[in-house]
Scaffold this motif. Sequence first.
Motif, PDB file in Angstrom:
ATOM      1  N   SER A  31       0.861  -1.182   0.000  1.00  0.00           N
ATOM      2  CA  SER A  31       0.000   0.000   0.000  1.00  0.00           C
ATOM      3  C   SER A  31       0.898   1.232   0.000  1.00  0.00           C
ATOM      4  O   SER A  31       1.694   1.429   0.924  1.00  0.00           O
ATOM      5  CB  SER A  31      -0.906  -0.003   1.239  1.00  0.00           C
ATOM      6  OG  SER A  31      -1.698   1.164   1.270  1.00  0.00           O
ATOM      7  N   VAL A  32       0.777   2.046  -1.045  1.00  0.00           N
ATOM      8  CA  VAL A  32       1.735   3.127  -1.284  1.00  0.00           C
ATOM      9  C   VAL A  32       1.127   4.489  -0.952  1.00  0.00           C
ATOM     10  O   VAL A  32       0.089   4.875  -1.505  1.00  0.00           O
ATOM     11  CB  VAL A  32       2.222   3.099  -2.748  1.00  0.00           C
ATOM     12  CG1 VAL A  32       3.228   4.206  -3.003  1.00  0.00           C
ATOM     13  CG2 VAL A  32       2.843   1.732  -3.061  1.00  0.00           C
ATOM     14  N   LYS A  33       1.775   5.185  -0.039  1.00  0.00           N
ATOM     15  CA  LYS A  33       1.279   6.465   0.465  1.00  0.00           C
ATOM     16  C   LYS A  33       1.058   7.475  -0.653  1.00  0.00           C
ATOM     17  O   LYS A  33       0.033   8.156  -0.711  1.00  0.00           O
ATOM     18  CB  LYS A  33       2.271   7.024   1.485  1.00  0.00           C
ATOM     19  CG  LYS A  33       1.888   8.363   2.082  1.00  0.00           C
ATOM     20  CD  LYS A  33       2.859   8.784   3.169  1.00  0.00           C
ATOM     21  CE  LYS A  33       4.254   9.021   2.616  1.00  0.00           C
ATOM     22  NZ  LYS A  33       5.191   9.521   3.650  1.00  0.00           N
ATOM     23  N   GLU A  34       2.039   7.577  -1.563  1.00  0.00           N
ATOM     24  CA  GLU A  34       1.943   8.572  -2.641  1.00  0.00           C
ATOM     25  C   GLU A  34       0.854   8.245  -3.662  1.00  0.00           C
ATOM     26  O   GLU A  34       0.539   9.073  -4.526  1.00  0.00           O
ATOM     27  CB  GLU A  34       3.294   8.709  -3.353  1.00  0.00           C
ATOM     28  CG  GLU A  34       4.374   9.405  -2.532  1.00  0.00           C
ATOM     29  CD  GLU A  34       5.097   8.471  -1.579  1.00  0.00           C
ATOM     30  OE1 GLU A  34       6.075   8.895  -0.952  1.00  0.00           O
ATOM     31  OE2 GLU A  34       4.683   7.285  -1.456  1.00  0.00           O
ATOM     32  N   ARG A  35       0.310   7.053  -3.593  1.00  0.00           N
ATOM     33  CA  ARG A  35      -0.800   6.651  -4.470  1.00  0.00           C
ATOM     34  C   ARG A  35      -2.120   6.696  -3.716  1.00  0.00           C
ATOM     35  O   ARG A  35      -3.077   6.022  -4.082  1.00  0.00           O
ATOM     36  CB  ARG A  35      -0.562   5.235  -4.994  1.00  0.00           C
ATOM     37  CG  ARG A  35       0.665   5.100  -5.873  1.00  0.00           C
ATOM     38  CD  ARG A  35       0.388   5.539  -7.285  1.00  0.00           C
ATOM     39  NE  ARG A  35       1.519   5.279  -8.164  1.00  0.00           N
ATOM     40  CZ  ARG A  35       1.469   5.372  -9.492  1.00  0.00           C
ATOM     41  NH1 ARG A  35       0.338   5.725 -10.072  1.00  0.00           N
ATOM     42  NH2 ARG A  35       2.538   5.151 -10.224  1.00  0.00           N
TER      43      ARG A  35
END
Length: 223
Positions: free
Chosen positions: A14-18
Amino acid sequence: MNEQLIRQELPIQSVKERGDSCTATVPVHLDILNLPLEIRTNTSVISGAREIVGEWYNKDMEYYLKVLKKDRTEFEWLRGYNFFSDSWNLRGEPDENGFLKLIWTENGDSHAIQFIKVPVILYNQHTESGEFCTPEYCKSKGWIEIIYRSIRDPEAVNMPPEKMLKYGRHTTKFQPEKGIAEVVANAFCSDYHDNMAKTLLLRDFAVFYLNQLLSVTKNVQQN
């Protein structure tokens, strides 16, 4: 050592910037890269995928929902994804990189996981007990199969270091004796989804395909 992929070794990223959207990353065993293109792109390799992937997905979702219920988390957004649907379709199409692009179609929408040219960095590290993180450790903690990270961070796996070396080349940070293992690997990556269930299915599909190819590789080596 079992060199085949175990899906729980590959937590969803799970990617913060996405916007915390989820993606699945499934590394390719180094031996698979030496297989002829006509084998890697043969759609017969994924025959039988629907039955196995459906079974895996149902087990993964059963555990996922159990954890959510324990935490009293609302999961209305998972409606329709509790079980593998009879209407879902799995298929593969040869891509420009010498592999099958794996496609899942549901409700008229298609989602894919495919080989990417840019290598990824995978890492594992010691837990507080001084052991490398494993699927069994995560399950004992009641954790769901997800890792929250920045786009600049390496991608976490729950593989033992010796197995990681079957899937990538070690970096200068590969120091198991100091509690961290890091490799550079080629991988299949999915598109991003707000719904973790979708990435679980794509991960399981890629694990099935790559394990089938690894079995072919081992048979070729033995003969």
